[in-house]
Design an enzyme around this catalytic site. Structure first.
Site, PDB file in Angstrom:
ATOM      1  N   ASP A   1      27.319  36.065  97.281  1.00 11.11           N
ATOM      2  CA  ASP A   1      28.078  35.407  96.216  1.00 11.11           C
ATOM      3  C   ASP A   1      28.546  34.009  96.631  1.00 11.11           C
ATOM      4  O   ASP A   1      28.508  33.079  95.839  1.00 11.11           O
ATOM      5  CB  ASP A   1      29.294  36.283  95.866  1.00 11.11           C
ATOM      6  CG  ASP A   1      30.096  35.728  94.700  1.00 11.11           C
ATOM      7  OD1 ASP A   1      29.476  35.359  93.688  1.00 11.11           O
ATOM      8  OD2 ASP A   1      31.336  35.661  94.796  1.00 11.11           O
TER       9      ASP A   1
ATOM     10  N   LYS B   1      23.057  30.670  89.915  1.00 12.91           N
ATOM     11  CA  LYS B   1      22.896  31.633  90.994  1.00 12.91           C
ATOM     12  C   LYS B   1      23.367  33.019  90.524  1.00 12.91           C
ATOM     13  O   LYS B   1      24.168  33.064  89.596  1.00 12.91           O
ATOM     14  CB  LYS B   1      23.662  31.174  92.230  1.00 12.91           C
ATOM     15  CG  LYS B   1      25.180  31.371  92.135  1.00 12.91           C
ATOM     16  CD  LYS B   1      25.774  31.372  93.503  1.00 12.91           C
ATOM     17  CE  LYS B   1      26.933  32.234  93.707  1.00 12.91           C
ATOM     18  NZ  LYS B   1      27.867  32.666  92.758  1.00 12.91           N
TER      19      LYS B   1
ATOM     20  N   ARG C   1      28.319  30.419  61.048  1.00  9.35           N
ATOM     21  CA  ARG C   1      28.704  29.208  61.798  1.00  9.35           C
ATOM     22  C   ARG C   1      30.225  29.090  61.896  1.00  9.35           C
ATOM     23  O   ARG C   1      30.759  28.780  62.968  1.00  9.35           O
ATOM     24  CB  ARG C   1      28.094  27.971  61.128  1.00  9.35           C
ATOM     25  CG  ARG C   1      28.459  26.695  61.848  1.00  9.35           C
ATOM     26  CD  ARG C   1      27.480  25.569  61.655  1.00  9.35           C
ATOM     27  NE  ARG C   1      27.859  24.436  62.461  1.00  9.35           N
ATOM     28  CZ  ARG C   1      28.423  23.333  61.997  1.00  9.35           C
ATOM     29  NH1 ARG C   1      28.622  23.197  60.697  1.00  9.35           N
ATOM     30  NH2 ARG C   1      28.769  22.353  62.808  1.00  9.35           N
TER      31      ARG C   1
ATOM     32  N   HIS D   1      27.630  25.197  91.395  1.00  9.44           N
ATOM     33  CA  HIS D   1      28.714  24.377  90.839  1.00  9.44           C
ATOM     34  C   HIS D   1      29.572  23.725  91.926  1.00  9.44           C
ATOM     35  O   HIS D   1      30.242  22.743  91.684  1.00  9.44           O
ATOM     36  CB  HIS D   1      29.570  25.181  89.844  1.00  9.44           C
ATOM     37  CG  HIS D   1      30.576  26.082  90.496  1.00  9.44           C
ATOM     38  ND1 HIS D   1      30.240  27.291  91.032  1.00  9.44           N
ATOM     39  CD2 HIS D   1      31.901  25.945  90.702  1.00  9.44           C
ATOM     40  CE1 HIS D   1      31.321  27.865  91.537  1.00  9.44           C
ATOM     41  NE2 HIS D   1      32.359  27.064  91.354  1.00  9.44           N
TER      42      HIS D   1
ATOM     43  N   HIS E   1      27.208  28.573  98.077  1.00  8.67           N
ATOM     44  CA  HIS E   1      28.144  27.452  98.152  1.00  8.67           C
ATOM     45  C   HIS E   1      28.430  26.986  99.588  1.00  8.67           C
ATOM     46  O   HIS E   1      28.399  25.792  99.878  1.00  8.67           O
ATOM     47  CB  HIS E   1      29.479  27.834  97.503  1.00  8.67           C
ATOM     48  CG  HIS E   1      29.336  28.363  96.102  1.00  8.67           C
ATOM     49  ND1 HIS E   1      28.479  27.824  95.186  1.00  8.67           N
ATOM     50  CD2 HIS E   1      29.962  29.379  95.463  1.00  8.67           C
ATOM     51  CE1 HIS E   1      28.580  28.488  94.046  1.00  8.67           C
ATOM     52  NE2 HIS E   1      29.470  29.444  94.189  1.00  8.67           N
TER      53      HIS E   1
HETATM   54  C1  BG6 Z   1      31.396  31.698  92.026  1.00  5.45           C
HETATM   55  C2  BG6 Z   1      31.498  33.073  92.594  1.00  5.45           C
HETATM   56  O1  BG6 Z   1      30.100  31.187  92.212  1.00  5.45           O
HETATM   57  O2  BG6 Z   1      32.321  30.842  92.693  1.00  5.45           O
HETATM   58  C3  BG6 Z   1      32.914  33.610  92.434  1.00  5.45           C
HETATM   59  O3  BG6 Z   1      30.591  33.940  91.918  1.00  5.45           O
HETATM   60  C4  BG6 Z   1      33.896  32.651  93.058  1.00  5.45           C
HETATM   61  O4  BG6 Z   1      33.038  34.896  93.022  1.00  5.45           O
HETATM   62  C5  BG6 Z   1      33.679  31.243  92.524  1.00  5.45           C
HETATM   63  O5  BG6 Z   1      35.198  33.098  92.701  1.00  5.45           O
HETATM   64  C6  BG6 Z   1      34.536  30.233  93.267  1.00  5.45           C
HETATM   65  O6  BG6 Z   1      34.389  28.989  92.669  1.00  5.45           O
HETATM   66  P1  BG6 Z   1      35.663  28.096  92.313  1.00  5.45           P
HETATM   67  O7  BG6 Z   1      35.077  26.877  91.695  1.00  5.45           O
HETATM   68  O8  BG6 Z   1      36.504  28.901  91.377  1.00  5.45           O
HETATM   69  O9  BG6 Z   1      36.327  27.849  93.605  1.00  5.45           O
END
Ligand code: BG6
Length: 503
Positions: A239, A152, A53, A182, A244
């Site tokens: 990607d 993803k 830990r 995200h 996104h």
């Molecule tokens: C990720 C991709 O999901 O998003 C990366 O796998 C990319 O390739 C990234 O660089 C971009 O996210 P952010 O939040 O850094 O703009």
């Protein structure tokens, strides 16, 4: 509004990996420092390395010190470390999950019974972890909730996404699965909904009567940063674009949902994806463009080309740049092109939605201007500038009648505003059981349906890919996607960024 959260346990698989170190640990720490983690929450890091830990807590603290080199809130760090435990999960040890079950649910367990499992591991590992958890009863909700967060890529095309889903749904119900994108946790991305649905001003002009086209861009200065093993099989289309950028498109194009409840919101997003005109394989080249960075100068340094990066095949045709033209065939958007593009090793780090309006029906002030007519733009800066900007024509003060572009600029961030990484908000949403910013399986499938024909054609055409020098705005030929000569990529939110140059 701050809700009081039930105590819960967060189990992170892949706790020693990049995602955990760079995103999850800092995001959780920020919530700790803000007093937003549930009081009796515990966190269990799982990974293949054997750690005591103490050694694990050093790893957590060091990750945070790297993220915050200027200093940390030490009291919050102490509180944070007190929540952490470590459990090693050697790959060949068949007893791992039985021991994990004892640890989490044994009679003397201190771990709160509501559990979220975060899969910060390769996608190929999710299904088997889920199966093991299910076999030892760790997904059963007889005592508290169980939620599984997956990252993803959700498959690499429609078929593989469906196969992955079939595996997951044997053990989990759809409401237990949190598919994270995200981007949806970014403040300005959520602002798209606020701008559209809290202001009446935009709605009457938000349609094909007034909008000429929409551009959605994510550009990055970085290359693939040592991720060749993932990126070679993914490429920019999977990607960034399928995930996104397509999500951003849904937020711009969706109809107002019945309520802001997760299912209503996601129903409207799915309708947009379903309305995207399918691209037949023989029309792929008119709708999609790919490129790969060659060596060049980025950020003042000479950088290698993609095919010279470690782990990349010398004859790779994986795209590091992808641009698409899509049409949303519904009443609101018929005839309006949506141009999406993303690339690595471009000149700037920037994400923005730029909406260009049509020209006024009569050019009454032609004599007051030099050059071609300038249309209005509404631009939503996502990062690094979080802003809403509207470009209009105004009179230049003085005796003569001359016009110029003025920019009405509303920075959505004000001094003193909270600034959290997208992951903080999304982790909190999982604890609250709010699925609005997570993807439902039909959204994922609909997005794959859009890009599948492009993936197929690109995977067959492996003998050539356009190159662009690192540090430039992408391959020249990308202009052929535009419907008309007066359409061009908007590289910057500044008026002078509205130029006609690719390089
Ligand atoms: C990720 C991709 O999901 O998003 C990366 O796998 C990319 O390739 C990234 O660089 C971009 O996210 P952010 O939040 O850094 O703009």
């Amino acid at each position: 509004m701050t809700k009081t959260l039930e105590p819960c346990t967060l189990v992170i698989f892949g706790a020693g990996g990049n995602l955990s170190r760079n995103k999850l640990i800092p995001a959780l720490f920020d919530l700790e420092a803000a007093g937003r983690l549930p009081e009796r929450m515990l966190i269990l890091g799982c990974d293949v390395m054997p750690h005591q830990r103490e050694a694990w807590l050093d790893f957590v603290a060091n990750s945070l010190r790297r993220t915050y080199p200027d200093g940390l809130n030490e009291t919050a760090l102490q509180r944070f470390c007190a929540r952490w435990h470590y459990f090693d999960t050697p790959i060949d040890d068949m007893t791992v999950y039985a021991r994990l079950q004892q640890l989490l649910e044994g009679t003397n367990s201190d771990f709160p019974p509501n559990v979220m499992y975060y899969m910060a591991v390769r996608p190929s590992a999710f299904p088997s972890i889920v199966e093991h958890l299910s076999n030892v009863g760790l997904l059963s909700e007889r005592n508290g909730w169980r939620r599984v967060v997956i990252e993803k890529p959700f498959g690499y095309d429609l078929l593989s996404a469906q196969a992955m889903q079939a595996g997951l749904s044997r053990h989990l119900t759809e409401p237990q699965i949190y598919r994270i994108d995200h981007y949806l946790g970014k403040a300005t991305v959520q602002n798209v909904l606020v701008f559209r649905f809290s202001n009446l001003l935009l709605e009457p002009i938000w349609n094909n009567h007034y909008i000429d086209h929409v551009q959605i861009t994510h550009s990055e200065t970085l290359g693939i940063e040592g991720r060749a093993d993932y990126y070679e099989g993914a490429g920019a289309l999977r990607d960034m674009l399928q995930s996104h950028l397509m999500q951003l498109l849904t937020l711009v194009a969706m109809e107002p949902p019945v309520t802001m409840e997760a299912e209503h919101l996601r129903d409207e997003k799915v309708k947009v994806l379903q309305a995207i005109r399918p691209i037949p394989q023989n029309a792929v080249n008119a709708h999609a463009f790919r490129g790969q960075y060659a060596s060049g100068v980025a950020g003042g340094k000479t950088v290698p080309g993609y095919r010279e990066e470690a782990g990349v095949a010398p004859d790779s045709t994986t795209e590091t740049y992808a641009a698409l033209k899509l049409f949303v065939d519904n009443w609101r958007w018929a005839g309006v092109p949506f141009y999406l593009r993303t690339g690595k090793r471009l000149p700037e780090n920037s994400s923005a939605i730029c909406i260009r309006f049509k020209q006024p029906p009569q050019d009454l002030l032609k004599h007051a201007r030099q050059g071609p007519p300038q249309p209005n733009w509404i631009m939503l800066g996502i990062q690094p500038n979080e802003c809403l900007r509207i470009e209009m024509q105004a009179k230049v003060p003085g005796l003569d009648l001359q016009t110029r572009i003025v920019s009405l600029d509303a920075n959505s961030r004000q001094e003193g505003d909270e600034d959290y990484d997208a992951y903080s908000g999304l982790l909190l949403d999982v604890m609250q059981g709010d699925r609005s910013l997570f993807l439902r399986i039909d959204e994922v499938e609909a997005a794959w349906r859009v890009v599948d024909p492009i993936i197929k054609v690109w995977s067959m055409e492996r003998d050539f890919i356009s190159e662009y020098p690192a540090g430039s705005w992408g391959p020249r030929g990308t202009y052929r996607l535009f419907d008309r000569n007066d359409q061009f990529w908007r590289h910057s939110l500044e008026p002078e960024g509205a130029d006609l140059q690719t390089y």
